[in-house]
Structures are given as C-alpha cells and as structure tokens.
Design a protein around this motif. Structure first.
Motif, PDB file in Angstrom:
ATOM      1  N   ARG A   4      -3.291  11.653  -4.479  1.00 37.14           N
ATOM      2  CA  ARG A   4      -3.492  10.381  -5.175  1.00 37.14           C
ATOM      3  C   ARG A   4      -2.379   9.383  -4.863  1.00 37.14           C
ATOM      4  NH1 ARG A   4      -4.663  13.915  -9.482  1.00 37.14           N
ATOM      5  NH2 ARG A   4      -2.708  13.417 -10.497  1.00 37.14           N
ATOM      6  N   PRO A   5      -2.307   8.866  -3.612  1.00 33.46           N
ATOM      7  CA  PRO A   5      -1.245   7.909  -3.261  1.00 33.46           C
ATOM      8  C   PRO A   5      -1.350   6.633  -4.074  1.00 33.46           C
ATOM      9  CG  PRO A   5      -2.910   8.030  -1.525  1.00 33.46           C
ATOM     10  CD  PRO A   5      -3.218   9.123  -2.483  1.00 33.46           C
ATOM     11  N   ARG A   6      -0.231   6.167  -4.611  1.00 30.61           N
ATOM     12  CA  ARG A   6      -0.164   4.923  -5.385  1.00 30.61           C
ATOM     13  C   ARG A   6       0.316   3.792  -4.485  1.00 30.61           C
ATOM     14  NH1 ARG A   6       3.264   5.570 -10.628  1.00 30.61           N
ATOM     15  NH2 ARG A   6       4.729   6.419  -9.096  1.00 30.61           N
ATOM     16  N   TYR A   7      -0.469   2.746  -4.389  1.00 33.25           N
ATOM     17  CA  TYR A   7      -0.217   1.642  -3.466  1.00 33.25           C
ATOM     18  C   TYR A   7       1.100   0.930  -3.802  1.00 33.25           C
ATOM     19  CZ  TYR A   7      -0.688  -2.982  -1.347  1.00 33.25           C
ATOM     20  OH  TYR A   7      -0.472  -4.140  -0.657  1.00 33.25           O
ATOM     21  N   LEU A   8       1.858   0.603  -2.724  1.00 29.81           N
ATOM     22  CA  LEU A   8       3.089  -0.171  -2.876  1.00 29.81           C
ATOM     23  C   LEU A   8       2.982  -1.522  -2.161  1.00 29.81           C
ATOM     24  CD1 LEU A   8       5.833   2.589  -2.412  1.00 29.81           C
ATOM     25  CD2 LEU A   8       5.027   1.562  -4.548  1.00 29.81           C
ATOM     26  N   GLU A   9       2.710  -1.484  -0.845  1.00 34.52           N
ATOM     27  CA  GLU A   9       2.592  -2.731  -0.090  1.00 34.52           C
ATOM     28  C   GLU A   9       1.860  -2.477   1.222  1.00 34.52           C
ATOM     29  OE1 GLU A   9       6.048  -4.286   2.054  1.00 34.52           O
ATOM     30  OE2 GLU A   9       7.230  -2.678   1.097  1.00 34.52           O
ATOM     31  N   THR A  10       1.279  -3.547   1.773  1.00 33.91           N
ATOM     32  CA  THR A  10       0.585  -3.484   3.061  1.00 33.91           C
ATOM     33  C   THR A  10       1.537  -3.923   4.167  1.00 33.91           C
ATOM     34  OG1 THR A  10      -1.533  -3.964   2.000  1.00 33.91           O
ATOM     35  CG2 THR A  10      -1.397  -4.290   4.386  1.00 33.91           C
ATOM     36  N   THR A  26       2.108  22.678 -12.927  1.00 34.49           N
ATOM     37  CA  THR A  26       2.960  22.301 -14.049  1.00 34.49           C
ATOM     38  C   THR A  26       4.210  21.552 -13.608  1.00 34.49           C
ATOM     39  OG1 THR A  26       4.022  24.473 -13.931  1.00 34.49           O
ATOM     40  CG2 THR A  26       2.147  24.251 -15.425  1.00 34.49           C
ATOM     41  N   ASN A  27       4.656  21.723 -12.367  1.00 31.15           N
ATOM     42  CA  ASN A  27       5.882  21.077 -11.900  1.00 31.15           C
ATOM     43  C   ASN A  27       5.649  19.654 -11.425  1.00 31.15           C
ATOM     44  OD1 ASN A  27       7.367  23.428 -12.369  1.00 31.15           O
ATOM     45  ND2 ASN A  27       6.889  24.231 -10.332  1.00 31.15           N
ATOM     46  N   ARG A  28       4.424  19.170 -11.466  1.00 28.86           N
ATOM     47  CA  ARG A  28       4.127  17.853 -10.928  1.00 28.86           C
ATOM     48  C   ARG A  28       4.871  16.750 -11.684  1.00 28.86           C
ATOM     49  NH1 ARG A  28       0.118  15.751  -7.722  1.00 28.86           N
ATOM     50  NH2 ARG A  28      -0.362  13.556  -8.080  1.00 28.86           N
ATOM     51  N   ALA A  29       4.996  16.880 -13.004  1.00 27.58           N
ATOM     52  CA  ALA A  29       5.603  15.825 -13.814  1.00 27.58           C
ATOM     53  C   ALA A  29       7.094  15.683 -13.547  1.00 27.58           C
ATOM     54  CB  ALA A  29       5.348  16.095 -15.294  1.00 27.58           C
ATOM     55  N   THR A  30       7.761  16.740 -13.102  1.00 29.76           N
ATOM     56  CA  THR A  30       9.204  16.706 -12.888  1.00 29.76           C
ATOM     57  C   THR A  30       9.583  16.554 -11.409  1.00 29.76           C
ATOM     58  OG1 THR A  30       9.269  19.125 -12.795  1.00 29.76           O
ATOM     59  CG2 THR A  30       9.630  18.087 -14.944  1.00 29.76           C
ATOM     60  N   THR A  31       8.595  16.428 -10.532  1.00 30.14           N
ATOM     61  CA  THR A  31       8.868  16.318  -9.093  1.00 30.14           C
ATOM     62  C   THR A  31       9.123  14.865  -8.706  1.00 30.14           C
ATOM     63  OG1 THR A  31       7.431  18.224  -8.654  1.00 30.14           O
ATOM     64  CG2 THR A  31       7.967  16.800  -6.790  1.00 30.14           C
ATOM     65  N   GLU A  32      10.129  14.635  -7.899  1.00 27.60           N
ATOM     66  CA  GLU A  32      10.476  13.295  -7.458  1.00 27.60           C
ATOM     67  C   GLU A  32       9.402  12.759  -6.511  1.00 27.60           C
ATOM     68  OE1 GLU A  32      12.860   9.887  -7.374  1.00 27.60           O
ATOM     69  OE2 GLU A  32      13.075  11.722  -8.599  1.00 27.60           O
ATOM     70  N   PRO A  33       8.885  11.539  -6.759  1.00 34.36           N
ATOM     71  CA  PRO A  33       7.865  10.974  -5.866  1.00 34.36           C
ATOM     72  C   PRO A  33       8.417  10.742  -4.464  1.00 34.36           C
ATOM     73  CG  PRO A  33       7.921   9.798  -7.963  1.00 34.36           C
ATOM     74  CD  PRO A  33       9.128  10.687  -7.933  1.00 34.36           C
ATOM     75  N   LEU A  34       7.527  10.798  -3.486  1.00 37.80           N
ATOM     76  CA  LEU A  34       7.884  10.615  -2.086  1.00 37.80           C
ATOM     77  C   LEU A  34       7.162   9.385  -1.548  1.00 37.80           C
ATOM     78  CD1 LEU A  34       9.173  11.737   0.569  1.00 37.80           C
ATOM     79  CD2 LEU A  34       7.028  12.986   0.917  1.00 37.80           C
ATOM     80  N   THR A  35       7.899   8.521  -0.840  1.00 35.02           N
ATOM     81  CA  THR A  35       7.300   7.342  -0.228  1.00 35.02           C
ATOM     82  C   THR A  35       6.731   7.712   1.132  1.00 35.02           C
ATOM     83  OG1 THR A  35       8.867   5.875  -1.354  1.00 35.02           O
ATOM     84  CG2 THR A  35       7.684   4.981   0.544  1.00 35.02           C
ATOM     85  N   VAL A  36       5.469   7.392   1.351  1.00 36.10           N
ATOM     86  CA  VAL A  36       4.806   7.699   2.613  1.00 36.10           C
ATOM     87  C   VAL A  36       4.085   6.459   3.117  1.00 36.10           C
ATOM     88  CG1 VAL A  36       4.485  10.141   2.084  1.00 36.10           C
ATOM     89  CG2 VAL A  36       2.705   8.497   1.445  1.00 36.10           C
ATOM     90  N   ARG A  37       3.696   6.515   4.349  1.00 35.21           N
ATOM     91  CA  ARG A  37       2.901   5.465   4.960  1.00 35.21           C
ATOM     92  C   ARG A  37       1.489   5.985   5.176  1.00 35.21           C
ATOM     93  NH1 ARG A  37       4.311   3.936  10.755  1.00 35.21           N
ATOM     94  NH2 ARG A  37       2.727   2.433  11.427  1.00 35.21           N
ATOM     95  N   VAL A  38       0.501   5.230   4.720  1.00 38.64           N
ATOM     96  CA  VAL A  38      -0.895   5.662   4.764  1.00 38.64           C
ATOM     97  C   VAL A  38      -1.618   4.860   5.847  1.00 38.64           C
ATOM     98  CG1 VAL A  38      -3.021   6.019   3.448  1.00 38.64           C
ATOM     99  CG2 VAL A  38      -0.787   6.158   2.304  1.00 38.64           C
ATOM    100  N   ILE A  39      -2.330   5.578   6.709  1.00 36.58           N
ATOM    101  CA  ILE A  39      -3.091   4.952   7.791  1.00 36.58           C
ATOM    102  C   ILE A  39      -4.547   5.361   7.636  1.00 36.58           C
ATOM    103  CG2 ILE A  39      -3.357   4.727  10.299  1.00 36.58           C
ATOM    104  CD1 ILE A  39      -0.403   5.594  10.529  1.00 36.58           C
ATOM    105  N   ASP A  40      -5.398   4.427   7.289  1.00 35.29           N
ATOM    106  CA  ASP A  40      -6.839   4.671   7.191  1.00 35.29           C
ATOM    107  C   ASP A  40      -7.492   4.185   8.481  1.00 35.29           C
ATOM    108  OD1 ASP A  40      -6.876   5.701   4.519  1.00 35.29           O
ATOM    109  OD2 ASP A  40      -6.529   3.667   3.805  1.00 35.29           O
ATOM    110  N   TYR A  41      -8.272   5.042   9.125  1.00 36.28           N
ATOM    111  CA  TYR A  41      -8.887   4.649  10.390  1.00 36.28           C
ATOM    112  C   TYR A  41     -10.168   5.449  10.612  1.00 36.28           C
ATOM    113  CZ  TYR A  41      -6.812   8.953  12.311  1.00 36.28           C
ATOM    114  OH  TYR A  41      -6.464  10.250  12.543  1.00 36.28           O
ATOM    115  N   THR A  42     -10.969   4.987  11.542  1.00 36.50           N
ATOM    116  CA  THR A  42     -12.188   5.680  11.928  1.00 36.50           C
ATOM    117  C   THR A  42     -12.126   6.010  13.413  1.00 36.50           C
ATOM    118  OG1 THR A  42     -13.340   3.605  12.407  1.00 36.50           O
ATOM    119  CG2 THR A  42     -13.570   4.495  10.180  1.00 36.50           C
ATOM    120  N   VAL A  43     -12.819   7.051  13.800  1.00 38.19           N
ATOM    121  CA  VAL A  43     -12.937   7.450  15.198  1.00 38.19           C
ATOM    122  C   VAL A  43     -14.392   7.271  15.602  1.00 38.19           C
ATOM    123  CG1 VAL A  43     -12.718   9.333  16.860  1.00 38.19           C
ATOM    124  CG2 VAL A  43     -11.029   9.074  15.032  1.00 38.19           C
ATOM    125  N   ASP A  44     -14.648   6.323  16.488  1.00 37.29           N
ATOM    126  CA  ASP A  44     -16.001   6.015  16.944  1.00 37.29           C
ATOM    127  C   ASP A  44     -16.191   6.602  18.334  1.00 37.29           C
ATOM    128  OD1 ASP A  44     -18.465   5.050  17.479  1.00 37.29           O
ATOM    129  OD2 ASP A  44     -17.985   2.929  17.260  1.00 37.29           O
TER     130      ASP A  44
END
Length: 223
Positions: A4-10, A26-44
């Motif tokens: 469930r990535p939470r949007y930051l910026e484009t 159960t450890n999800r609430a205490t885990t430090e969030p990680l910043t990632v880059r999301v790439i949505d694409y299609t392969v035609d």
C-alpha cells in the motif's frame, strides 16, 4: 504482502515517490516507513491486452536511472539464473565441489571464481563493443573456452602476439567469428501452473453427501 504505497510526489520521468512499510503482521505499526520510487508501466508485445506492471525501487533519483531503463532492466531480471549456470555448470564444472576445507580458504576460492567470471564477462563486453552487436550474441561457453586455451596452450596466440593486449585482441577477433544467432522474440502469459488432478472440483452438492447405512465390506482382487 500488501505494501500500500502512500503517494508523496510525481517525478519528471513519470514515476512517483511513495512511502511503504516493508513489514506485515503485528510489527507493522512499529516499523519505520521506507521511501521508494514507484514506476507504473505496461508491456505491449502486440497482443490486444498489454500487461500492466508496478515496479518499486530504492533508486530515487531519475537522473541516476530513468523509469524506462529500470523497466527494461526488470524484464531481464531472470537472466541472473543464466549467470548462476555459467558459474556453477560451465566454469566450475557440473557436480564439482569446492576443494577448500577451511572457511577462509573457501571464501578465497569463491572470490577466485568470481574474479575469473568477471574477466570472462569483460572479454565478452569488449567483443560486443568491437562488433557493435548485442552482448547476448557473445557466447560465454566460447569465451571460457578461449580463455582456457590462452592459459593451457602456448600455441594459442598468433605469431608475434607476445603481449597481453595482443592476446586479448586475438581472443576478441576469434569470438567475433563465433557469435550466437540473434535471440528469437518470445512472450509468455502471466499465469500460475496448476497441477491437474483426477478428482472433480468440490461443489455444493458434495456438502450433504449421502452416508452409508451398513458397514462397508472390502473385497480385494488379485490380478
């Protein structure tokens, strides 16, 4: 795992930054969030319904690696298995084990195999650059073979090739004459293999299956 990535910026190349929690349970609430880059694409690949993909990476700067470059590299991720095959089957030898017995010597032997593989791959990359062909057309097996010949056979270098550069150039010319044919175009569906069973699938009428009224009598037939 549902990230469930939470949007930051484009970003400029169409990818976007997001925060995820790389943990479930159960450890999800205490885990430090990680910043990632999301790439949505299609392969035609010419079909009616192109496949959609979502790639998450920790390479956050598009200048370091563009979205299209990462998507193209992700499509080749399976080729790491080819590298394992090169190291384990061809270079080391099938069913061959490491000779060293002490942990330090085992580590040293592994590094030796990796350095040798890197040198052969460098020869392949130089051959591809020399010919202007796709690196996939340079055979690892042939490059390994000519590398072994250069070490084991004194007659390998041509007359006058008494320097490392001359031997290297001769190996490149030899590999250029023995390129693999171009790869054929292939496409496979994104499906999961399912074992075919001889039993029918369970349905509603199996829930209230009629029960026997008498003790079953078993008969054994010997063929």
């Amino acid at each position: 795992m549902n990230l469930r990535p939470r949007y930051l910026e484009t970003l400029a190349d169409g990818s976007w930054l997001a925060r995820i929690v790389p943990m479930s349970g159960t450890n999800r609430a205490t885990t430090e969030p990680l910043t990632v880059r999301v790439i949505d694409y299609t392969v035609d690949d010419g079909r009616d319904n192109p496949d959609e993909y979502r790639l998450l990476t920790t390479i956050l700067d598009p200048a370091e690696a563009g979205a299209e470059d990462l998507a193209a590299a992700y499509a080749r991720r399976w080729e790491i298995e080819t590298t394992f095959d090169e190291l384990k089957t061809h270079q080391r030898g099938p069913r061959a084990v490491l000779r060293s017995k002490a942990p330090d010597l085992v580590q040293q032997e592994i590094w030796g195999h990796l350095c040798c593989h890197y040198a052969i791959r460098t020869l392949m990359a130089d051959t591809a650059a020399h010919t202007g062909q796709d690196p996939d057309r340079v055979s690892f097996v042939k490059a390994l073979r000519i590398a072994r010949r250069s070490v084991a056979q004194s007659a390998f270098p041509p007359p006058g090739a008494d320097t490392a550069d001359a031997i290297w150039s001769h190996a490149i010319r030899w590999l250029t004459q023995h390129l693999n044919p171009p790869r054929r175009k292939r496409s496979h569906p994104r499906v999961v293999k399912r074992k075919v069973l001889k039993w029918a699938a369970k349905s509603s009428h199996h829930t209230h299956w009629p029960q026997p009224e008498h003790t079953p009598h078993t008969t054994i037939h010997i063929h």
